[in-house]
Structures are given as C-alpha cells and as structure tokens.
Design a protein around this motif. Structure first.
Motif, short mmCIF file in Angstrom:
data_model
loop_
_atom_site.label_atom_id
_atom_site.label_comp_id
_atom_site.label_asym_id
_atom_site.label_seq_id
_atom_site.Cartn_x
_atom_site.Cartn_y
_atom_site.Cartn_z
N LEU A 12 0.83 -1.21 0.00
CA LEU A 12 0.00 0.00 0.00
C LEU A 12 0.87 1.26 0.00
CD1 LEU A 12 -2.70 -1.19 2.55
CD2 LEU A 12 -3.16 -0.58 0.16
N LEU A 13 1.94 1.26 0.77
CA LEU A 13 2.87 2.40 0.78
C LEU A 13 3.57 2.56 -0.57
CD1 LEU A 13 4.56 2.36 4.30
CD2 LEU A 13 3.21 4.21 3.28
N ALA A 14 3.99 1.44 -1.15
CA ALA A 14 4.63 1.50 -2.48
C ALA A 14 3.67 2.08 -3.51
CB ALA A 14 5.11 0.11 -2.89
N ASN A 15 2.42 1.66 -3.44
CA ASN A 15 1.41 2.21 -4.35
C ASN A 15 1.18 3.69 -4.10
OD1 ASN A 15 1.08 -0.25 -5.59
ND2 ASN A 15 -0.96 -0.65 -4.77
N GLY A 16 1.24 4.10 -2.83
CA GLY A 16 1.10 5.52 -2.50
C GLY A 16 2.21 6.35 -3.12
N ARG A 20 1.82 9.17 -6.18
CA ARG A 20 2.38 10.53 -6.11
C ARG A 20 3.22 10.83 -7.34
NH1 ARG A 20 2.87 13.87 -2.28
NH2 ARG A 20 1.89 13.61 -0.27
N GLU A 21 4.07 9.87 -7.73
CA GLU A 21 4.91 10.06 -8.92
C GLU A 21 4.05 10.20 -10.17
OE1 GLU A 21 8.19 10.60 -9.12
OE2 GLU A 21 8.09 10.65 -6.93
N ALA A 22 3.02 9.40 -10.28
CA ALA A 22 2.13 9.48 -11.45
C ALA A 22 1.45 10.85 -11.50
CB ALA A 22 1.10 8.35 -11.40
N ASP A 26 1.64 13.74 -14.32
CA ASP A 26 0.34 13.87 -14.98
C ASP A 26 -0.04 12.59 -15.74
OD1 ASP A 26 -1.99 15.31 -15.38
OD2 ASP A 26 -1.30 16.09 -17.32
N ARG A 27 0.24 11.46 -15.10
CA ARG A 27 -0.11 10.15 -15.67
C ARG A 27 -1.23 9.52 -14.85
NH1 ARG A 27 3.71 6.56 -14.50
NH2 ARG A 27 4.98 8.03 -13.35
N LYS A 28 -2.03 8.73 -15.51
CA LYS A 28 -3.09 7.99 -14.82
C LYS A 28 -2.46 6.83 -14.04
CE LYS A 28 -7.35 5.51 -15.62
NZ LYS A 28 -8.30 4.96 -16.56
N TYR A 29 -3.00 6.56 -12.86
CA TYR A 29 -2.53 5.44 -12.04
C TYR A 29 -3.75 4.70 -11.53
CZ TYR A 29 0.14 2.84 -8.57
OH TYR A 29 0.71 1.84 -7.84
N ASP A 52 -1.07 6.98 1.87
CA ASP A 52 -0.33 8.21 1.66
C ASP A 52 1.02 8.09 2.37
OD1 ASP A 52 0.74 10.82 1.92
OD2 ASP A 52 -1.26 11.71 1.91
N PRO A 53 2.13 8.21 1.64
CA PRO A 53 3.45 8.04 2.27
C PRO A 53 3.80 9.15 3.26
CG PRO A 53 3.67 8.58 -0.06
CD PRO A 53 2.22 8.41 0.20
#
Length: 111
Positions: A12-16, A20-22, A26-29, A52-53
């Motif tokens: 979940l943290l990795a996805n968070g 944020r990077e996406a 301005d990329r869809k995640y 949320d990290p």
C-alpha cells in the motif's frame, strides 16, 4: 487480528509513492486493490489501493459506508480500526480477497 498485514502495508505504501509520482508526471494510475475490509454484520466495504506516504493514516480506495453509495476517496485507517457495528463486531479483513482487476473496474461495477 491486524486489519492490514505488514506485507499489505508495504505494498500500500509502495502504491502511495507510485500514485504521487504518477500525479507529478500527470499520468493515470489505476492499481489493483491490495486489501478488502468489511463490517461482518453490515454493508460497509473498503477496497484499498494505497497509503499516503506522508500521512500513513490516510488510505485511498473504493469506500462504501454501507449506504449503497460507493465512492473513491481517502479514509482514516485509525477510524476504520475504531469502528464497530451491531453486537460490537469490529471491521475485518477479507482473508480470501485477491484483486483481479484495477480499482476503476471495481468502482464502475459498484456504482
């Protein structure tokens, strides 16, 4: 039982971080949900994809408080842990849940 395992928390943290990077690029995640939480004697459900990290109490996902109006948004993990329904039953993790599609598909079906 812990609501979220260490392995799930890590994912979940990795996805968070990836979300944020996406957003910065301005990329869809649209990841698959990592964990499903539910009230055992009610209709509330949460499919969580990320934490949320910066504020690790905030998780994002598809949330339905039991009123039949699911919505994508942030929730407080602490508040979910403190919830209890009828007969004081606590929120539980679906031990058998394995996501097979991205969150947007679950949201479309739920609506």
């Amino acid at each position: 039982m812990k609501l979220i395992t260490e392995a799930q928390h890590t994912q979940l943290l990795a996805n968070g971080c990836a979300a944020r990077e996406a957003a910065r690029a301005d990329r869809k995640y649209d990841p698959k949900p990592i964990v499903k939480l539910f009230t055992p004697n009610g209709f509330a459900r949460w499919l969580l994809t990320e934490i949320d990290p910066i504020d690790t109490d905030r998780a994002f996902g598809l949330c339905d408080s039991g009123d039949g109006r699911p919505d994508l948004g942030f929730v407080s993990l602490r508040e979910i842990e403190d919830l209890h329904g009828e007969y004081l039953l606590r929120v539980e993790r679906d031990l058998h849940f394995v996501a097979d599609k991205p969150l947007s598909v679950y949201a479309d079906v739920a609506r």
